[in-house]
Design a protein around this motif. Structure first.
Motif, PDB file in Angstrom:
ATOM      1  N   VAL A  58     -14.084  -7.710  -0.007  1.00 33.43           N
ATOM      2  CA  VAL A  58     -13.903  -8.947  -0.752  1.00 33.43           C
ATOM      3  C   VAL A  58     -12.421  -8.807  -1.132  1.00 33.43           C
ATOM      4  N   ILE A  59     -12.040  -7.739  -1.730  1.00 26.30           N
ATOM      5  CA  ILE A  59     -10.817  -7.696  -2.416  1.00 26.30           C
ATOM      6  C   ILE A  59      -9.524  -7.777  -1.194  1.00 26.30           C
ATOM      7  N   VAL A  60      -9.800  -7.109  -0.230  1.00 23.51           N
ATOM      8  CA  VAL A  60      -8.763  -7.217   0.893  1.00 23.51           C
ATOM      9  C   VAL A  60      -8.642  -8.533   1.823  1.00 23.51           C
ATOM     10  N   GLY A  61      -9.829  -8.875   2.001  1.00 23.74           N
ATOM     11  CA  GLY A  61      -9.750 -10.390   2.502  1.00 23.74           C
ATOM     12  C   GLY A  61      -9.443 -10.383   4.282  1.00 23.74           C
ATOM     13  N   GLY A  62      -9.648  -9.271   4.685  1.00 18.45           N
ATOM     14  CA  GLY A  62      -9.483  -9.070   5.910  1.00 18.45           C
ATOM     15  C   GLY A  62      -8.883  -7.777   6.451  1.00 18.45           C
ATOM     16  N   GLU A  63      -8.528  -7.577   7.913  1.00 20.66           N
ATOM     17  CA  GLU A  63      -8.028  -6.396   8.245  1.00 20.66           C
ATOM     18  C   GLU A  63      -6.598  -6.705   8.922  1.00 20.66           C
ATOM     19  N   GLY A  64      -5.878  -7.586   8.597  1.00 21.44           N
ATOM     20  CA  GLY A  64      -4.565  -8.102   9.112  1.00 21.44           C
ATOM     21  C   GLY A  64      -3.615  -6.844   8.942  1.00 21.44           C
ATOM     22  N   ASP A  65      -2.276  -7.319   9.361  1.00 23.07           N
ATOM     23  CA  ASP A  65      -1.229  -6.513   9.081  1.00 23.07           C
ATOM     24  C   ASP A  65      -0.337  -6.857   7.973  1.00 23.07           C
ATOM     25  N   ASP A  66      -0.855  -7.475   6.936  1.00 28.48           N
ATOM     26  CA  ASP A  66      -0.184  -7.737   5.673  1.00 28.48           C
ATOM     27  C   ASP A  66      -0.125  -6.540   4.871  1.00 28.48           C
ATOM     28  N   LEU A  67       0.824  -6.322   3.973  1.00 27.85           N
ATOM     29  CA  LEU A  67       1.078  -5.386   3.010  1.00 27.85           C
ATOM     30  C   LEU A  67      -0.513  -4.744   2.492  1.00 27.85           C
ATOM     31  N   ARG A  68      -1.130  -5.658   1.830  1.00 31.20           N
ATOM     32  CA  ARG A  68      -2.225  -5.479   1.107  1.00 31.20           C
ATOM     33  C   ARG A  68      -3.334  -4.770   2.289  1.00 31.20           C
ATOM     34  N   SER A  69      -3.457  -5.176   3.320  1.00 31.30           N
ATOM     35  CA  SER A  69      -4.430  -4.657   4.375  1.00 31.30           C
ATOM     36  C   SER A  69      -4.091  -3.304   4.797  1.00 31.30           C
ATOM     37  N   ARG A  70      -2.787  -2.819   4.886  1.00 31.91           N
ATOM     38  CA  ARG A  70      -2.227  -1.723   5.227  1.00 31.91           C
ATOM     39  C   ARG A  70      -2.624  -0.694   4.126  1.00 31.91           C
ATOM     40  N   VAL A  71      -2.375  -0.960   2.822  1.00 29.80           N
ATOM     41  CA  VAL A  71      -2.574  -0.107   1.797  1.00 29.80           C
ATOM     42  C   VAL A  71      -4.227   0.137   1.653  1.00 29.80           C
ATOM     43  N   PHE A  72      -4.966  -0.773   1.891  1.00 27.21           N
ATOM     44  CA  PHE A  72      -6.428  -0.674   1.737  1.00 27.21           C
ATOM     45  C   PHE A  72      -7.153  -0.079   2.821  1.00 27.21           C
ATOM     46  N   ARG A  73      -6.376   0.115   3.896  1.00 27.63           N
ATOM     47  CA  ARG A  73      -6.986   0.844   5.213  1.00 27.63           C
ATOM     48  C   ARG A  73      -6.739   2.242   5.042  1.00 27.63           C
ATOM     49  N   LEU A  74      -5.886   2.796   3.976  1.00 26.81           N
ATOM     50  CA  LEU A  74      -5.815   4.136   3.709  1.00 26.81           C
ATOM     51  C   LEU A  74      -7.049   4.956   3.640  1.00 26.81           C
ATOM     52  N   ARG A  75      -7.812   4.053   2.703  1.00 26.74           N
ATOM     53  CA  ARG A  75      -9.378   4.593   2.520  1.00 26.74           C
ATOM     54  C   ARG A  75      -9.044   5.941   1.695  1.00 26.74           C
ATOM     55  N   LEU A  76      -8.764   7.095   2.139  1.00 30.13           N
ATOM     56  CA  LEU A  76      -9.095   8.349   1.543  1.00 30.13           C
ATOM     57  C   LEU A  76      -7.737   8.496   0.615  1.00 30.13           C
ATOM     58  N   ALA A  77      -7.964   9.291  -0.594  1.00 33.92           N
ATOM     59  CA  ALA A  77      -7.236   9.254  -1.405  1.00 33.92           C
ATOM     60  C   ALA A  77      -6.106  10.421  -0.831  1.00 33.92           C
ATOM     61  N   LYS A  78      -6.104  11.368   0.110  1.00 35.66           N
ATOM     62  CA  LYS A  78      -5.214  12.059   0.364  1.00 35.66           C
ATOM     63  C   LYS A  78      -4.256  11.383   1.247  1.00 35.66           C
ATOM     64  N   HIS A  79      -4.328  10.311   1.746  1.00 39.84           N
ATOM     65  CA  HIS A  79      -3.576   9.448   2.592  1.00 39.84           C
ATOM     66  C   HIS A  79      -2.443   8.830   1.483  1.00 39.84           C
ATOM     67  N   SER A  80      -1.226   8.724   1.692  1.00 35.57           N
ATOM     68  CA  SER A  80      -0.244   8.145   0.759  1.00 35.57           C
ATOM     69  C   SER A  80       0.056   6.999   0.876  1.00 35.57           C
ATOM     70  N   ALA A  81      -0.267   6.250  -0.197  1.00 34.98           N
ATOM     71  CA  ALA A  81       0.226   4.549  -0.340  1.00 34.98           C
ATOM     72  C   ALA A  81       1.957   4.715  -0.422  1.00 34.98           C
ATOM     73  N   THR A  82       2.332   5.601  -0.923  1.00 36.11           N
ATOM     74  CA  THR A  82       3.911   5.672  -0.922  1.00 36.11           C
ATOM     75  C   THR A  82       4.407   5.747   0.526  1.00 36.11           C
ATOM     76  N   GLU A  83       3.754   6.395   1.348  1.00 41.76           N
ATOM     77  CA  GLU A  83       4.345   6.535   2.659  1.00 41.76           C
ATOM     78  C   GLU A  83       4.109   5.018   3.263  1.00 41.76           C
ATOM     79  N   ALA A  84       2.926   4.476   3.133  1.00 39.73           N
ATOM     80  CA  ALA A  84       2.808   3.396   3.987  1.00 39.73           C
ATOM     81  C   ALA A  84       3.548   2.188   3.457  1.00 39.73           C
TER      82      ALA A  84
END
Length: 419
Positions: A58-84
């Motif tokens: 609901v929050i992401v609102g889709g799985e496109g290539d916008d910035l929000r979707s990229r960050v939310f696709r990280l899923r696991l905490a070990k992945h870095s939002a900073t790198e994204a």
């Protein structure tokens, strides 16, 4: 065990979450109340916040290539939002502060605190001139969730004097309160007053919540009096904290006095009126004072004070019309290993009946009748019936009597015999 109860109250711990996290009215902080291992067993009750149990889809609102979707696709905490974010920036794509702020907020709503903090820190590095007072408060809250109160304190103390706003102070106070650091919270509260900040109701509610959580009920009235002297208007959460403290202390005179005070408050509305009526019915039906049979046994792990606290959290959400939260809290209470009492059943049953939710009320009666302990208490139902009539809710009383007849239970209270 307290953490289990807090699942239902998690959104209402954000009652105590600083105003920068959420902006909509519930619990059901709490308290008052995002759970962590250091969280208080009583949900904060100040300004309602955004629910924590939110579907990421609901929050992401889709799985496109916008910035929000990229960050939310990280899923696991070990992945870095900073790198994204760095990759996004390296592609020459814009990441404006308002968008980053929304992403951090939504990640926090989804309990993705590490990623939310990384986004907030990246925003600070790249948009420091655009940061607001709320942004600093949000970072303090996220640092608390990821690294703990000590790290949040270190961050706060290193802020420039101009950045130590009411929001930043409130966030650190919340951090201390959820970690039950009473001494530090009291010292910070005094610092806030010494700094001549325009302290609002949320801060006073946070202090009362802290005292409730550590069992220092005698300090709750003192904070309430200080709020009055400062000419700060109380809200429903303020009254709920005061009423809960009086009920847990078995001080019926103070309890009734607070309800009378609510009725004379110029901010009173229909929700407040429903809360007052439910609180009064609860006190009458459960024989709040002087009834040994209604007390929780001494050997159980949850104290009577905590059970009453959760009962009034149910009443609070009923007054706010948040029946979904009432269900959440009730389910979480049932998930504990502790024995439910007739008082708990009367509380949730009366809340549903007063809100006209007869189907939900019938399910509570069924659960009560099936419960392993305690035995279904028809005398408690009789007292509840009397309480409805005594408060002038004849139609609700009639609905309750019909419901009980459907469950093969005949009310035998004096009121039912005379009606």
């Amino acid at each position: 065990m307290a953490a289990m109860l807090l699942r239902a109250a998690r959104a209402w711990r954000s009652l105590g979450l600083p105003r920068y996290i959420g902006a909509s009215p519930s619990p059901l902080s709490s308290s008052s109340s995002a759970a962590s291992t250091a969280e208080t067993p009583f949900p904060a009750a100040a300004t309602p916040g955004i629910a924590a149990d939110v579907d990421e889809a609901v929050i992401v609102g889709g799985e496109g290539d916008d910035l929000r979707s990229r960050v939310f696709r990280l899923r696991l905490a070990k992945h870095s939002a900073t790198e994204a974010l760095e990759k996004w920036d390296g592609e020459g794509r814009a990441a404006p502060a308002p968008e980053l702020r929304r992403i951090a907020r939504d990640l926090s709503r989804a309990r993705r605190y590490k990623h939310a903090l990384e986004v907030a820190e990246w925003m600070k590095t790249h948009h420091e001139s655009d940061l607001s007072e709320n942004d600093y408060g949000m970072r303090i809250d996220l640092i608390t969730k990821v690294f703990g109160a000590t790290a949040a304190e270190d961050f706060f103390e290193k802020l420039a004097p101009g950045a130590k706003s009411l929001e930043a102070y409130t966030a650190l106070l919340h951090s201390y309160a959820r970690s039950k650091m009473t001494d530090k919270a009291e010292r910070l509260f005094q610092r806030m007053k010494d700094a001549n900040l325009s302290i609002d109701v949320l801060v006073y509610n946070e202090m009362m919540t802290l005292y409730m959580s550590v069992g220092e009920l005698d300090k709750v009235p003192a904070v309430a009096e200080e709020l009055k002297r400062a000419n700060v208007s109380p809200d429903l959460f303020t009254y709920n904290l005061r009423v809960s403290a009086a009920a847990a202390s078995m001080d019926l005179e103070v309890f009734k006095g607070i309800l009378d005070e609510m009725s004379n408050d110029p901010n009173s509305n229909e929700g407040w009126a429903l809360y007052r009526n439910l609180a009064g019915i609860y006190a009458d039906a459960t024989q709040l004072v002087g009834s040994g049979n209604s007390l929780v046994e001494a050997e159980v792990k949850i104290s009577q004070r905590e059970w009453i606290t959760y009962d009034f959290l149910v009443i609070l959400h009923a007054g706010l019309g948040n029946l979904g939260r009432v269900k959440d809290i009730w389910k979480s209470m049932q998930m504990t290993s502790q024995r439910m009492t007739s008082r708990n059943y009367v509380c949730v049953l009366s809340s549903y009946l007063m809100c006209g939710q007869l189907k939900d009320a019938a399910e509570i009666v069924d659960e009560w009748q099936r419960s392993k302990a305690p035995e279904f208490d028809i005398s408690a139902c009789d007292r509840l019936f009397d309480a409805f009539l005594g408060a002038g809710f004849t139609e609700t009383a009639d609905s309750f009597r019909e419901l009980m007849l459907q469950k093969s239970c005949i009310l035998t209270s004096r009121a039912s015999e005379s009606s």
